[in-house]
Scaffold this active site. Structure first.
Site, PDB file in Angstrom:
ATOM      1  N   TYR A   1     -11.606 -74.092  35.000  1.00  0.00           N
ATOM      2  CA  TYR A   1     -10.506 -73.405  34.316  1.00  0.00           C
ATOM      3  C   TYR A   1      -9.160 -74.061  34.610  1.00  0.00           C
ATOM      4  O   TYR A   1      -8.221 -73.921  33.839  1.00  0.00           O
ATOM      5  CB  TYR A   1     -10.440 -71.932  34.747  1.00  0.00           C
ATOM      6  CG  TYR A   1     -11.301 -71.009  33.930  1.00  0.00           C
ATOM      7  CD1 TYR A   1     -12.682 -71.162  33.910  1.00  0.00           C
ATOM      8  CD2 TYR A   1     -10.747 -69.988  33.174  1.00  0.00           C
ATOM      9  CE1 TYR A   1     -13.475 -70.316  33.166  1.00  0.00           C
ATOM     10  CE2 TYR A   1     -11.535 -69.131  32.427  1.00  0.00           C
ATOM     11  CZ  TYR A   1     -12.901 -69.305  32.429  1.00  0.00           C
ATOM     12  OH  TYR A   1     -13.682 -68.473  31.684  1.00  0.00           O
TER      13      TYR A   1
ATOM     14  N   LYS B   1     -25.250 -74.426  40.235  1.00  0.00           N
ATOM     15  CA  LYS B   1     -26.107 -75.407  39.554  1.00  0.00           C
ATOM     16  C   LYS B   1     -26.141 -76.628  40.468  1.00  0.00           C
ATOM     17  O   LYS B   1     -25.720 -77.735  40.096  1.00  0.00           O
ATOM     18  CB  LYS B   1     -25.516 -75.706  38.156  1.00  0.00           C
ATOM     19  CG  LYS B   1     -26.403 -76.532  37.247  1.00  0.00           C
ATOM     20  CD  LYS B   1     -27.615 -75.805  36.722  1.00  0.00           C
ATOM     21  CE  LYS B   1     -28.493 -76.753  35.923  1.00  0.00           C
ATOM     22  NZ  LYS B   1     -29.807 -76.187  35.556  1.00  0.00           N
TER      23      LYS B   1
ATOM     24  N   ASP C   1     -29.214 -70.977  35.471  1.00  0.00           N
ATOM     25  CA  ASP C   1     -30.156 -70.740  34.364  1.00  0.00           C
ATOM     26  C   ASP C   1     -31.223 -69.718  34.771  1.00  0.00           C
ATOM     27  O   ASP C   1     -31.551 -68.789  34.038  1.00  0.00           O
ATOM     28  CB  ASP C   1     -30.787 -72.062  33.871  1.00  0.00           C
ATOM     29  CG  ASP C   1     -31.187 -73.002  34.984  1.00  0.00           C
ATOM     30  OD1 ASP C   1     -30.942 -72.694  36.163  1.00  0.00           O
ATOM     31  OD2 ASP C   1     -31.783 -74.059  34.681  1.00  0.00           O
TER      32      ASP C   1
ATOM     33  N   ASP D   1     -17.590 -65.936  34.580  1.00  0.00           N
ATOM     34  CA  ASP D   1     -17.146 -65.436  33.272  1.00  0.00           C
ATOM     35  C   ASP D   1     -18.367 -65.147  32.402  1.00  0.00           C
ATOM     36  O   ASP D   1     -18.477 -64.089  31.782  1.00  0.00           O
ATOM     37  CB  ASP D   1     -16.246 -66.495  32.605  1.00  0.00           C
ATOM     38  CG  ASP D   1     -15.821 -66.061  31.215  1.00  0.00           C
ATOM     39  OD1 ASP D   1     -15.372 -64.912  31.080  1.00  0.00           O
ATOM     40  OD2 ASP D   1     -15.958 -66.863  30.275  1.00  0.00           O
TER      41      ASP D   1
ATOM     42  N   ASP E   1     -20.234 -61.092  31.312  1.00  0.00           N
ATOM     43  CA  ASP E   1     -20.458 -60.528  29.971  1.00  0.00           C
ATOM     44  C   ASP E   1     -21.920 -60.129  29.812  1.00  0.00           C
ATOM     45  O   ASP E   1     -22.243 -59.083  29.237  1.00  0.00           O
ATOM     46  CB  ASP E   1     -20.092 -61.547  28.874  1.00  0.00           C
ATOM     47  CG  ASP E   1     -18.616 -61.448  28.476  1.00  0.00           C
ATOM     48  OD1 ASP E   1     -17.807 -61.076  29.345  1.00  0.00           O
ATOM     49  OD2 ASP E   1     -18.286 -61.741  27.318  1.00  0.00           O
TER      50      ASP E   1
HETATM   51  C1  IPM Z   1     -12.345 -62.894  31.167  1.00  0.00           C
HETATM   52  C2  IPM Z   1     -11.959 -63.528  29.856  1.00  0.00           C
HETATM   53  C3  IPM Z   1     -10.986 -64.677  30.083  1.00  0.00           C
HETATM   54  C4  IPM Z   1     -11.630 -65.678  31.031  1.00  0.00           C
HETATM   55  C5  IPM Z   1     -10.558 -65.323  28.759  1.00  0.00           C
HETATM   56  C6  IPM Z   1      -9.863 -64.352  27.851  1.00  0.00           C
HETATM   57  C7  IPM Z   1      -9.697 -66.535  28.977  1.00  0.00           C
HETATM   58  O1  IPM Z   1     -13.081 -63.945  29.167  1.00  0.00           O
HETATM   59  O2  IPM Z   1     -11.437 -62.446  31.908  1.00  0.00           O
HETATM   60  O3  IPM Z   1     -13.530 -62.822  31.442  1.00  0.00           O
HETATM   61  O4  IPM Z   1     -12.449 -66.502  30.596  1.00  0.00           O
HETATM   62  O5  IPM Z   1     -11.317 -65.643  32.223  1.00  0.00           O
HETATM   63 MG    MG Z   2     -14.896 -63.337  30.001  1.00  0.00          MG
END
Ligand code: IPM
Ligand code: MG
Length: 372
Positions: free
Chosen positions: A142, A189, A221, A245, A249
């Protein structure tokens, strides 16, 4: 207690969901006799349109003068669709994380008993799922150099980690594991990446100081597959920025909706609280976004300042809304309740009580989830 809270609603549904969290914080002030002040600042695409930059000096000053930051969401389709954009909303968030010195993003993943049937996973697989992700949030790919060759045909993104950056979050994750079920899973990884090998070396060395915590190391993975096959096996997950990240999700839908998961970013001083979801531009202004992730982020904020009862009161009210099916359409497609209704219901159901509603009142700030 007096707290100065910087509100950064950001883009898309950010303002709508942050407004609901503020309703809840105001209810807490009133019931528990606190004095919180709220000051709004710009960030993201909204800031680019008004100031030319995704994070202005003014917003940085607001955040550093505040005790905590409550953040909504960032990102906008105009920028997502413009691959050549010179300035991007998201860079405001990365810069803010740096300015605040936050490096550990704590994302608790738990299953609300009332929502067991909403998960894409079978109830039998899901039962007992309760883990927390410690995502390194200040470094890695990042923040490394990005390059695009002059002719636009070759690109690179540098992923760099120092031992110091790895060890500071690793200690936090081990401390959290000690207070939970005493298991830490490092996700990397290391069969491919040099940074992952450094992570493994550092984490294994630190593990020696936490003999009562079992350390497991998984390749990313394999880990994401296991999160679907057997999510209840995880306790504390430790991982680098990009992997964190992605898996958070994935973790969020296990609970039934990404609109439910809060997060806290902590580090050298200031702390920031935000839902894990994005700006959901399709829902902007439609009063359908789920405010619960942001409301629970406010509960994490309260917990961070030692306001345990207050935090519990918010979580109890959230549980009540879920139990009574006062939810947005992501949870119940037929729901007639909108973002505002859910926020109002939760705020007005915040009461000063120790009544338990299947809650696990452990320390959220240390990565323990509140919901069992
Ligand atoms: C998160 C989001 C952010 C990230 C995006 C919006 C840049 O997805 O906080 O998980 O990747 O950190
Ligand atoms: Mg995110």
């Amino acid at each position: 207690m007096e707290l100065k809270i910087a509100l950064l609603p950001g883009d898309g549904i950010g303002p709508e969901v942050v407004a609901q969290a503020v309703k809840c914080l105001r209810a807490i002030e009133e019931i528990f006799n606190h004095k919180f002040t709220y000051t709004e600042g710009l960030i993201g695409a909204t800031s680019i349109y008004q100031t030319g930059v995704p994070l202005s000096e003014e917003t940085i000053k607001l955040c550093s003068d505040s005790d905590a930051v409550l953040f909504g969401a960032i990102g906008s389709p105009e920028f997502d669709d413009d691959l050549d954009a010179k300035v991007r909303p998201e860079s405001g968030l990365f810069q803010l994380r740096k300015e605040l010195g936050v490096f550990a993003n704590i994302r608790p993943v738990a299953v609300f008993p009332t929502l067991l049937k909403k998960s894409p996973l079978k109830e039998s697989v899901l039962r007992g799922t309760d883990f927390v992700i410690y995502r390194e949030i200040s470094s890695g790919i990042y923040s490394g150099d990005r390059k695009l060759s002059k002719d636009g045909t070759t690109a690179s993104d540098l992923c760099e980690y120092s031992e110091k950056e790895i060890s500071r979050i690793t200690h936090l994750a081990f401390k959290a594991a000690k207070k939970r079920r005493k298991k830490l899973t490092l996700i990397d990884k290391s069969n491919v990446l040099e940074t992952s090998r450094l992570w493994r070396r550092v984490v294994k060395r630190i593990a020696e100081s936490y003999p009562d915590v079992e350390l497991e190391c998984l390749f990313i993975d394999n880990a994401i597959m296991q999160m679907i096959l057997n999510p209840s096996k995880f306790d504390v997950i430790l991982t680098e920025n990009l992997f964190g990240d992605i898996i958070s999700d994935e973790g969020s839908v296990i609970g039934g909706s990404i609109g439910l998961l809060p997060s806290a970013s902590i580090g050298e001083g200031k702390a920031m609280f935000e839902p894990i979801h994005g700006s959901y531009p399709q829902a902007k202004g439609k009063d359908i976004a789920n405010p619960i992730a942001t409301i629970l982020s406010a509960a994490m904020l309260l917990q961070h300042f030692g306001l345990e009862e207050e935090s519990r009161a918010v979580v109890s009210a959230v549980n009540k809304a879920l139990k009574k099916n006062i939810v947005t359409p992501d949870i119940n497609i037929k729901s007639k309740f909108g973002t505002n209704d859910v926020g109002d219901f939760i705020a007005t159901n915040i009461v000063d009580t120790d009544e338990t509603l299947n809650m696990n009142y452990e320390n959220i700030g240390l990565g323990k989830s509140t919901i069992i």
